[in-house]
Write a protein that holds these residues in place. Sequence first.
Motif, mmCIF file in Angstrom:
data_model
loop_
_atom_site.group_PDB
_atom_site.id
_atom_site.type_symbol
_atom_site.label_atom_id
_atom_site.label_comp_id
_atom_site.label_asym_id
_atom_site.label_seq_id
_atom_site.Cartn_x
_atom_site.Cartn_y
_atom_site.Cartn_z
ATOM 1 N N ARG A 96 4.072 0.237 -8.793
ATOM 2 C CA ARG A 96 3.309 0.921 -7.751
ATOM 3 C C ARG A 96 3.767 0.439 -6.375
ATOM 4 O O ARG A 96 4.139 -0.729 -6.204
ATOM 5 N N ALA A 97 3.731 1.339 -5.419
ATOM 6 C CA ALA A 97 4.191 0.998 -4.072
ATOM 7 C C ALA A 97 3.402 -0.170 -3.489
ATOM 8 O O ALA A 97 3.977 -1.062 -2.855
ATOM 9 N N GLU A 98 2.095 -0.195 -3.726
ATOM 10 C CA GLU A 98 1.287 -1.271 -3.160
ATOM 11 C C GLU A 98 1.658 -2.636 -3.749
ATOM 12 O O GLU A 98 1.608 -3.668 -3.064
ATOM 13 N N ASP A 99 2.064 -2.640 -5.023
ATOM 14 C CA ASP A 99 2.471 -3.899 -5.650
ATOM 15 C C ASP A 99 3.833 -4.356 -5.127
ATOM 16 O O ASP A 99 4.057 -5.560 -4.912
ATOM 17 N N LEU A 100 4.753 -3.416 -4.938
ATOM 18 C CA LEU A 100 6.062 -3.776 -4.394
ATOM 19 C C LEU A 100 5.934 -4.250 -2.953
ATOM 20 O O LEU A 100 6.594 -5.209 -2.536
ATOM 21 N N ARG A 101 5.058 -3.604 -2.186
ATOM 22 C CA ARG A 101 4.843 -4.027 -0.801
ATOM 23 C C ARG A 101 4.306 -5.462 -0.755
ATOM 24 O O ARG A 101 4.743 -6.272 0.082
ATOM 25 N N LYS A 102 3.422 -5.776 -1.672
ATOM 26 C CA LYS A 102 2.881 -7.139 -1.727
ATOM 27 C C LYS A 102 3.976 -8.143 -2.066
ATOM 28 O O LYS A 102 4.041 -9.232 -1.480
ATOM 29 N N PHE A 103 4.857 -7.788 -2.995
ATOM 30 C CA PHE A 103 5.974 -8.680 -3.349
ATOM 31 C C PHE A 103 6.837 -8.942 -2.116
ATOM 32 O O PHE A 103 7.229 -10.094 -1.853
ATOM 33 N N LYS A 104 7.139 -7.902 -1.366
ATOM 34 C CA LYS A 104 8.000 -8.065 -0.195
ATOM 35 C C LYS A 104 7.340 -8.959 0.853
ATOM 36 O O LYS A 104 8.018 -9.770 1.502
#
Length: 316
Positions: A96-104
Motif C-alpha cells: 500500500r502507498a501509505e506503508d511505502l511512504r512510511k518506510f521511506k
Amino acid sequence: MTSNNTQALKAKIREICQEKQAVILAHYYTDGDIQDVADFIGDSLALARKAADTDARVIVMCGVHFMAETCKLLCPDKLVLCPDPEAGCSLADSCRAEDLRKFKEEHPGYTIVSYVNTTAAVKALTDVVVTSGNAERIVSKLPQDAKILFGPDHNLGSYVNAVTGRQMALWNGGCHVHARFSVDAIAALKDKHPGAIVLAHPECKGPVLAAADVIGSTAVLLKYATEHPDATYIVATEAGILYEMKKKCPTTEFIPVPPEITEGAPGCSCNQCEYMKMNTLDKLYACLKNESPAIEIPQDIARDAVKPIIRMLEMS
C-alpha cells in the motif's frame, strides 16, 4: 456461448475497434478468446512499450487494473479502458502507498525499486519500476553502494539478489498464484516425464526456482520453448501462457505444474489467476461499445508515477 456466437462476438469486437480507432492489448495470462481478438499480446514490459508507442485513439487493456493504469500514465491524452476494473492483483495489494511512504520516512536515502505489479500511488513513491524481464538488468545498473528497497515481490527480489550479488532490502509481498507451486509437485512430474525441461517464473519461491532449468518472464519462457520445440516442458507459471505456447509449438508437450493447496489461500485452487480471467469477450465488447470503464488517475499522482516508468523504459 456457442462457438458460432463466440466467433460472431469476436468479429463485432474487431469491427468496433476499427470504427473507434481502438487497440486491444492483452496479457499472456488472459483467456485464449481474449488473446485471439487482441491486437497485441505480451508480458508487462512489452505491453508498456506498446502502449507508449501506439497511435490509437483508444487503448483497451485486457489484464489487471495496474496494467491499465500504466497505459494511462504513458498515454494521458488517450482514452484507456479496462473491461473489469475489479480485476486486481494480489501483488499490488500487498504494498500500500501509505506503508511505502512510511518506510521511506523511516529509511531515508533508500532507492525504491518497485515491480510493475503496483498501483499508480506506489509508483509515485518509486525511483524506478522494473518487470520480471528487466529487473536483473536494471538493478545491475544502479550504483553498487546504493541502499535499495525492492518491492513488493519478495521472491523476485530474492532471485535478483542471488543473480546480481546485491543485498537489497525486500518487501514482504508475493503473487498468490506463483506462491502455490511446490518442489514436490515438480519432482512428481519429473518422475513421470524424465528429461522434461522445467520452466519457472521468478515470482515462484526459491526452492522452485532451484529446481528449474530455465527461469524468466513469460516472454523469456515462451521464447525458449519456441526456440527448442522438440523438448517436453514442465511449466511453473500461470496457465494462460500455455495457450500461446501451444499456438507457437503445436506438437510440443507442455505440462502445467499443479498448485499446492493451502488452507485459507485466496482465489481459486488452480494454477490460474482469477483476476486475469475476469476479462471476458462480453465485458470487452461492452467496454468498447460504451467507452467505459475508463481509467482516470489523479493528476498529482500521475505526474510522479510516470517518471519511474519512463526511467525503466530508458534503462531497458
